[in-house]
Design an enzyme around this catalytic site. Structure first.
Site, PDB file in Angstrom:
ATOM      1  N   GLN B 218       0.826  -1.203   0.000  1.00  0.00           N
ATOM      2  CA  GLN B 218       0.000   0.000   0.000  1.00  0.00           C
ATOM      3  C   GLN B 218       0.864   1.258   0.000  1.00  0.00           C
ATOM      4  OE1 GLN B 218      -2.668  -2.281   3.269  1.00  0.00           O
ATOM      5  NE2 GLN B 218      -3.192  -0.128   3.084  1.00  0.00           N
ATOM      6  N   ARG B 365      -8.240  -1.278   8.544  1.00  0.00           N
ATOM      7  CA  ARG B 365      -9.317  -0.383   8.152  1.00  0.00           C
ATOM      8  C   ARG B 365      -9.779   0.492   9.323  1.00  0.00           C
ATOM      9  NH1 ARG B 365     -13.891  -1.773   3.562  1.00  0.00           N
ATOM     10  NH2 ARG B 365     -14.326   0.375   3.130  1.00  0.00           N
ATOM     11  N   CYS B 366      -8.836   1.005  10.049  1.00  0.00           N
ATOM     12  CA  CYS B 366      -9.162   2.059  11.020  1.00  0.00           C
ATOM     13  C   CYS B 366      -7.934   2.934  11.111  1.00  0.00           C
ATOM     14  CB  CYS B 366      -9.534   1.488  12.362  1.00  0.00           C
ATOM     15  SG  CYS B 366      -8.221   1.392  13.569  1.00  0.00           S
ATOM     16  N   GLU B 735     -12.769   4.297   6.135  1.00  0.00           N
ATOM     17  CA  GLU B 735     -12.768   3.526   7.372  1.00  0.00           C
ATOM     18  C   GLU B 735     -13.874   3.902   8.340  1.00  0.00           C
ATOM     19  OE1 GLU B 735      -7.992   2.877   7.569  1.00  0.00           O
ATOM     20  OE2 GLU B 735      -8.789   4.856   7.931  1.00  0.00           O
TER      21      GLU B 735
END
Lengths: 146, 780
Positions: B218, B365-366, B735
């Site tokens: 990423q 995803r936070c 998120e």
């Protein structure tokens, strides 16, 4: 995982003791493909191809006899590794003379690690029970008079 | 705003990238095939903590097709057996003498095909001496606990770091003076991102000695820098290509040992080497998320005004801190835990600890520990409302930060940019008919039926970040855009971020369409190649739109500045007389006299003013002045079967506010996906370890992902409160839903179980846990 069981055989205790004390002879009763040899008087090693649930492959085995009281009791220590898993077992096997043969009692703990440890204990125990039953059936066939 | 044909901001443009994805034409790392390519597989430790006594390579090397075996000792000779983590800790590439967790990489096997490599792994014999692992993070801090990181000189315990923020004494005093104080322990368990595509790479060294790595990452630029630092190779001799990625969610930010081993294998064999994790390897060794043991106290006056918050947390990081948090904030942005409420005082402390588990601490995803923070505060608010015998919605509405208070300085150091929390909650209450549901609940309770309503009014913090506060390994967390307009008015735009399914090729194109007046289909977006894209910190923590999206706007506006001069030249007026109206350059007050960006672009290469540099392009490295603070209010309605403990989510309404919306369809997709990823750990997902350190979830048979069958139907709505500092008012949204959903579910379930007097149930809310609550005692 705790394992425990009994096995009665129509053979004298000295003969049964000697049978269990010889790793090559005892391993000859395994139904899974294997190769076992003694490395000294109390140690042995080898391989066994087996499977539990979806985990199938070859385990490398190392074992030893300890705390022996001839014809009465022995401790068998087993260590296996392979297929991303590890197995450590400490089994105490006791022998008692019966009027018509020998009673063998075994008890111990099996500790699993790696992939095999993720398989449910009931599933593993079921497989262990099945293989032990098969092993003793083969042992009885060899120990008892025809 | 743009007209639909332009496809600019606010238009649900179909995703440009879907043309290849839905036809199976995506190009992932495992699709890379190179001549003479070899394959790497990895032998992993069956033990959580053991000494390596001997590695017997002979049988592996005898397997047909196996060419090489790489051990920790081999790497140690090249000073590559350890590598830095993104949190400046150290991590083994391969161990030389001790394994630290079950599933750890122990030996690399390189072969001519994938099957031979796997056979080589199966044939490997390693002698271990197992040791008693440290699994419980609390026991890890006991004075007599074995010290795990003996590689660190002078290390005498398993404590990693202590971090605190806020007013300790003031908070203690405020809590003491509060009319009501509640205390709760909340555990947020270990979970795993479980991307459908596991991690992997293909490493190649060309005839000029240049290393190219196709990598599931990423953050390709940051990874290139890490590779340069670890390997000693010049950074210009390293090219990282991140092709299509099948889900990242934070799990593809770190550098994993398999990547380094593959590079070493490529360097030593002279052949390209491919490494693709299998699912068990992915689940047992890649970075985990959460694992926070939270103990919190919250106070209020008897009339329901919040007073103070105190939080003490133990973070289980496994055997190394391999999180990807900004250097300044080892617990990430956990101190956004004051949430949507104007506490006057608060104090937060976090201690991190080593255990015999895989590296933990990534986000999933936070945005850097925000899920943990939001879960804690939204649970505490509900528990406190219950204690005060107030409706949880009424309690929130009474305590929210009011819209006129923005920009709002939180007591723990953040400055919230904009918000209208009451607006979002009221909208959600209206959609779901909150008052009607409460009436229904009263009736059902009379009949002994278990129905619960749960609210979560969360504040997110995304867009890392301002360079004064945010860096990773010293690299400031800006991001970049490079925009080039070709003579025919078509655009090539390159970014320092990297999409993993979010739809950057579409949303960035829409931003540029809006800013440049060029239809979205004439704009190509490229990311992920460090040889071509401008340097950036990558895509995670919902940072792409707040940073690179802003960079696109600024770069486009730089182009417009130059374009205005060219337009003036073409229109034979002064540049001061040119204005940008309706997506074209127009002479002020003369609507009929104008030039499009395409006209200007052609002139930039064919008829530009004398003395002006030819071409039409710009680059921007955007350093955001602040974070963005998306928010929302979610309401879940559940029914519980008393006999089985099974939870049925009857309705779930999600009202989100992410500022200016670039593509409503994509935002809805992000929220649907996020809600499902919030539902999953709420109900199903957990990585558990037994006392021996055995991971009990090594495949999707045990690590339960929700399918369409389990997933509730989501009802979504929006409010729009633009960010005042982002050039187009946008905030991140990737998120929000994952962060906001879990406390809504738990609050609903605890509300349903109110007759049983339970104040908290830790996620996942398994039927068995619920059944135990129901059968532990009779309802009051």
């Amino acid at each position: 995982m705790h394992v425990e069981g009994d096995f009665h055989v129509r053979a004298p205790v000295a003969k049964v003791w000697a049978f269990f004390r010889d790793p090559v002879t005892l391993a000859g009763c395994l139904e899974d493909p294997h190769e076992v040899h003694a490395t000294d008087a109390t140690h042995f090693e080898g391989t066994m191809t087996t499977g539990v649930a979806f985990i199938r492959g070859t385990f490398r085995l190392r074992g030893s006899y300890a705390a022996e009281t001839p014809a009465t009791q022995m401790q068998v220590l087993l260590q296996g590794s392979g297929m991303g898993s590890g197995v450590d077992a400490a089994l105490t096997v006791s022998f008692a003379e019966l009027p018509e043969g020998t009673a063998v009692h075994w008890t111990g703990e099996i500790k699993m690690s790696g992939t095999i440890a993720t398989v449910g204990e009931r599933l593993v125990k079921g497989t262990v029970d099945k293989k032990v039953t098969a092993l003793f059936a083969a042992a009885r066939a060899q120990l008892e008079p025809a | 705003m743009a007209t639909a044909p332009l496809g600019g901001i606010g238009v649900s443009v179909p995703r440009k990238e879907d043309a290849r994805f839905i036809r199976g034409k995506g190009n992932y790392v495992d699709d890379v095939q190179l001549p003479g390519m070899l394959f790497l597989d990895i032998v992993r430790s069956p033990y959580a903590y053991a000494k390596i006594l001997a590695i017997h390579k002979e049988k592996t090397l005898a397997v047909p097709g196996v060419l090489a075996v790489i051990t920790g000792k081999d790497l140690e000779a090249a000073k590559l057996s350890w590598m830095p983590t993104l949190m400046s800790d150290t991590q083994m590439v391969l161990p030389t003498d001790t394994v630290m967790f079950q599933g750890q990489e122990v030996v690399g096997v390189v072969a001519t095909d994938r099957y031979a490599a796997a056979d080589g792994v199966a044939a490997m014999e390693i002698d271990y001496e197992p040791m008693t692992p440290v699994i419980d993070p609390f026991k890890a801090l006991d004075p007599g606990a074995p010290v795990l990181r003996t590689d660190k000189p002078g290390k005498k315990d398993n404590h990693i770091w202590h971090w605190e923020v806020g007013d300790k004494d003031g908070t203690a005093k405020a809590l003491k003076e509060s009319d009501v104080v509640i205390k709760e322990k909340i555990y947020i368990p270990r979970i795993h991102v479980s991307s459908i595509e596991t991690c992997g790479c293909v490493a190649q060294v060309d005839s000029m000695g240049k290393l190219t790595v196709w990598l599931t990452t990423q953050a390709p630029h940051a990874i290139r820098t890490v590779f340069a630092l670890v390997s000693g190779l010049p950074e210009n001799q390293i090219r990282i290509i991140s092709p299509d990625i099948g889900g990242g969610f934070g799990g593809k930010v770190p550098v994993y040992p398999g990547y380094v081993i593959a590079v070493v294998a490529a360097l030593t064999t002279g052949h390209p080497v491919k490494f693709i994790e299998d699912r068990t390897g992915n689940l047992t060794s890649d970075s985990f998320a959460r694992d926070y043991h939270i103990e919190a106290e919250i106070g209020a006056t008897k009339d329901g005004r919040l007073t103070a918050l105190r939080v003490k947390t133990l973070a289980d990081h496994g055997y190394t801190d391999a999180a990807a948090n900004p250097s300044k904030f080892p617990a990430g942005m956990f101190h956004v835990i004051t949430g949507s409420y104007p506490f006057k005082t608060a104090f937060v402390e976090v201690d991190a600890v080593y255990t015999n588990k895989p590296p933990g601490g990534i986000a999933y995803r936070c945005s850097f520990r925000v899920t943990e923070a939001v879960h804690a505060i939204e649970r505490l608010i509900d528990i406190l409302a219950h204690q005060l015998k107030m409706d949880p919605a009424e309690f929130r509405l009474k305590n929210f930060i009011p819209p006129e208070a923005f920009p709002f300085p939180s007591v723990l150091g953040w400055t919230y940019d904009s918000g209208n929390y009451a607006g979002a909650l009221k909208k959600a209450m209206e959609i779901i008919d909150y008052a009607g549901l409460r009436k229904e609940q009263v009736e059902k309770r009379k009949r002994g039926e278990l129905m619960g309503i749960g609210i979560s009014s969360f504040t997110e913090i995304v867009g890392a970040g301002p360079s004064k506060d945010f860096d990773i390994l010293g690299i400031k967390m800006f991001d970049s855009a490079e925009v080039r307009i070709h003579p025919t008015g078509k655009v090539l735009a390159r970014f320092g971020t990297k999409s993993q399914g979010q739809g950057h090729e579409t949303t960035y194109a829409q931003i540029l369409a809006e800013e440049l007046g060029i239809p979205v289909e004439g704009i190509s977006v490229e990311e992920g190649d460090t040889d071509t894209a401008p340097y950036g910190l990558g895509t995670y923590a919902s940072r792409s739109t707040p940073t690179a999206g802003a960079a696109a706007v600024i770069a486009a506006r730089k182009i417009r500045e130059k374009g205005a001069k060219i337009a003036a030249h073409l229109l034979e007026v002064s540049p001061d007389d040119i204005e940008w109206v309706d997506h074209k350059f127009q002479v002020k007050g003369v609507p009929g006299k104008s030039k499009t960006m395409a006209d200007v672009a052609f002139a930039a290469y064919t008829n530009h003013p004398q003395g002006m540099e030819a071409g039409l392009e710009a680059v921007d490295y955007y350093d955001p002045p602040n974070m963005t603070y998306p928010f929302g209010s979610y309401i879940a309605v559940v029914d519980i079967d008393k006999e089985t403990g099974q939870i049925k989510t009857r309705r779930f309404v999600a009202v989100d506010d992410c500022g200016t919306i670039i593509n409503p369809m994509i935002v809805d997709g992000q929220i649907h996906g996020g809600l499902t990823m919030g539902f999953a750990p709420s109900m199903l997902e957990e990585i558990q370890y037994d006392a021996d350190g055995n991971n009990r979830a090594t495949s999707f048979l045990e690590y339960l992902l929700p399918t369409a069958v389990e997933t509730p139907r989501w009802e979504t709505a929006k409010t729009t409160t633009p960010s005042p500092h982002h050039p187009i008012g946008a905030k991140g949204v990737g998120e929000s839903a994952t962060v906001g959903a879990p406390p809504a579910f738990v609050n609903a379930v605890v509300d349903a179980l109110e007759p049983y007097g339970v104040s908290n149930i830790d996620i996942p809310l398994s039927s068995y846990k619920i059944w135990q609550v129901i059968h532990a005692k009779d309802p009051r």
